[in-house]
Design an enzyme around this catalytic site. Structure first.
Site: not given
Length: 140
Positions: A50-53
């Site tokens: 769920g994290c872009q990074s």
């Protein structure tokens, strides 16, 4: 320190800054002091979904307190996870699960993040609480 005391300390620190550019710089500086995750723990099962990074989060229980280590490939995200770990590190699973993270709204963090980063913040908190839930069930 309790989770509430740590949150109050963070709110006080952020109140010293005039604008959000200074706050972003401070968050980035916090990331540089993050207790880094061991390279061996930088594996897929420690990636936060769920994290872009890319954000790796590892946890261990020490008697009845959880210790976290983390890393990210993005400097701002690394600062955000450092801020969260400052609140949650060396806390009991039950305290983590019951924590009201009011400091995020108090310092205006969520509203000053892009939608993707705000979603990542929620995912980080969710993963920390999932670790706490797993450890709490082992301790019961």
């Amino acid at each position: 320190m309790t989770i509430k005391e740590i949150q109050e300390e963070i709110i006080d620190e952020f109140s010293m800054f005039e604008d959000w550019m200074e706050r972003y710089e401070y968050i980035i500086e916090l990331g540089k002091s993050l207790p880094l995750i061991a390279d061996i723990e930088k594996k897929d099962e420690n990636l936060i979904v769920g994290c872009q990074s890319k954000v790796w989060l590892h946890s261990e229980i020490d008697v009845d307190k959880i210790n976290f280590t983390a890393d990210s490939d993005a400097i701002l995200t690394k600062g955000i996870i450092a801020l969260l770990l400052r609140v949650f590190n060396n806390q009991a699973p039950e305290d983590i699960l019951n924590a009201d993270l009011y400091f995020i709204d108090e310092i205006g963090l969520k509203e000053h993040l892009s939608p993707n980063r705000a979603n990542g913040l929620v995912s980080m908190i969710k993963q920390i609480k999932l670790y706490a839930l797993a450890f709490q069930s082992k301790l019961s």
